[in-house]
Write a protein that holds these residues in place. Structure first.
Motif, PDB file in Angstrom:
ATOM      1  N   THR A  24     -48.773  -7.368  -9.501  1.00  0.00           N
ATOM      2  CA  THR A  24     -47.768  -6.932  -8.527  1.00  0.00           C
ATOM      3  C   THR A  24     -46.386  -6.925  -9.175  1.00  0.00           C
ATOM      4  O   THR A  24     -46.031  -7.865  -9.889  1.00  0.00           O
ATOM      5  N   TRP A  60     -33.752  -3.136  -3.923  1.00  0.00           N
ATOM      6  CA  TRP A  60     -34.666  -4.112  -3.321  1.00  0.00           C
ATOM      7  C   TRP A  60     -33.893  -5.075  -2.428  1.00  0.00           C
ATOM      8  O   TRP A  60     -32.907  -5.678  -2.837  1.00  0.00           O
ATOM      9  N   LEU A 113     -37.033  -5.011   2.672  1.00  0.00           N
ATOM     10  CA  LEU A 113     -38.122  -4.351   1.941  1.00  0.00           C
ATOM     11  C   LEU A 113     -39.187  -5.359   1.531  1.00  0.00           C
ATOM     12  O   LEU A 113     -40.385  -5.079   1.594  1.00  0.00           O
ATOM     13  N   GLN A 114     -38.731  -6.528   1.111  1.00  0.00           N
ATOM     14  CA  GLN A 114     -39.665  -7.578   0.696  1.00  0.00           C
ATOM     15  C   GLN A 114     -40.622  -7.926   1.838  1.00  0.00           C
ATOM     16  O   GLN A 114     -41.833  -8.026   1.651  1.00  0.00           O
ATOM     17  N   SER A 165     -41.235  -6.087   4.596  1.00  0.00           N
ATOM     18  CA  SER A 165     -42.037  -4.954   5.061  1.00  0.00           C
ATOM     19  C   SER A 165     -43.168  -4.621   4.095  1.00  0.00           C
ATOM     20  O   SER A 165     -44.223  -4.135   4.506  1.00  0.00           O
ATOM     21  N   TRP A 166     -42.956  -4.892   2.806  1.00  0.00           N
ATOM     22  CA  TRP A 166     -43.994  -4.588   1.817  1.00  0.00           C
ATOM     23  C   TRP A 166     -45.049  -5.684   1.750  1.00  0.00           C
ATOM     24  O   TRP A 166     -46.234  -5.399   1.654  1.00  0.00           O
ATOM     25  N   TYR A 167     -44.612  -6.932   1.762  1.00  0.00           N
ATOM     26  CA  TYR A 167     -45.543  -8.029   1.520  1.00  0.00           C
ATOM     27  C   TYR A 167     -45.764  -8.940   2.725  1.00  0.00           C
ATOM     28  O   TYR A 167     -46.767  -9.630   2.801  1.00  0.00           O
TER      29      TYR A 167
END
Length: 219
Positions: A157, A173, A177-178, A180-182
């Motif tokens: 990753t 970043w 975003l962190q 929503s992505w993970y």
């Protein structure tokens, strides 16, 4: 005056100067003080000088690093802009000279900060590398960090840092975003937890399985 007459005049002048020196008199050169220029006159003189240099083919870019000579004029770090920032801040620094040895660390820090900014701008002109996190005449802007080489977690990753622009996703970043992505499965958090558990297992391997009964037996 003929060449012979000029030579005779020079000889007489030297004799007069030698005689005056023997008598204890020494002719001093009188320096005439120039009348200070107004701001309008300075600006007009600078414009005339710039036009004259341009007419002779001097653009002011000959001494800067080759990698930044051909930047477009509207570039935010165009060398001519940076040169103006340097002049402005050097003038400001001279006005802050009393802060250099101030008893207050905040004032000394303010002086050193501006001094460092000027040094970084000069370094940019000679190396082509902008090494400060600020830019602008008054340090009013912040430099956007851009990732040029990706790093990865053990599971493959991408390892990303807040506030850095990543070309692969075309975005900076952020915490949003962190999440929503993970979501809760943040690879860094998982990796840290796994490392902690691994260390704990090693300790338990030396001292037992960590049960309360076995701990009681130790005492």
């Amino acid at each position: 005056m003929t060449k012979k007459g000029q030579k005779a005049a020079d000889t007489r002048k030297k004799k007069q100067d030698a005689m005056m020196k023997e008598l204890g008199f020494e002719r001093k050169k009188v320096k005439r003080k120039r009348k200070p220029m107004t701001e309008e006159q300075k600006k007009a003189a600078a414009e005339r000088l710039a036009k004259a240099r341009e007419a002779r083919g001097h653009t002011g870019l000959k001494t800067v690093h080759h990698s930044i000579r051909d930047l477009p004029e509207d570039d935010f770090l165009h060398p001519l802009k940076v040169k103006e920032w340097i002049k402005s801040n050097e003038l400001k620094l001279r006005g802050m000279s009393s802060l250099k040895s101030s008893s207050k660390w905040q004032e000394r820090s303010e002086y050193i900060d501006l001094q460092t900014y000027i040094k970084n701008m000069k370094s940019y002109l000679s190396t082509g590398h902008w090494g400060d996190f600020r830019w602008g005449e008054n340090m009013e802007h912040r430099v956007q960090k851009v990732c040029v080489a990706m790093s990865y977690h053990p599971d493959g990753t991408p390892n990303r840092t807040m506030g850095v622009f990543y070309p692969d996703i075309g975005q900076t970043w952020t915490k949003e975003l962190q999440e929503s992505w993970y979501g809760e499965d943040d690879p860094r958090r998982v990796h840290a937890t796994a490392t902690k558990l691994s260390n704990q297992e090693e300790i338990l391997g030396d001292g037992g399985d960590g049960s309360e009964d076995e701990q009681d037996d130790l005492y």
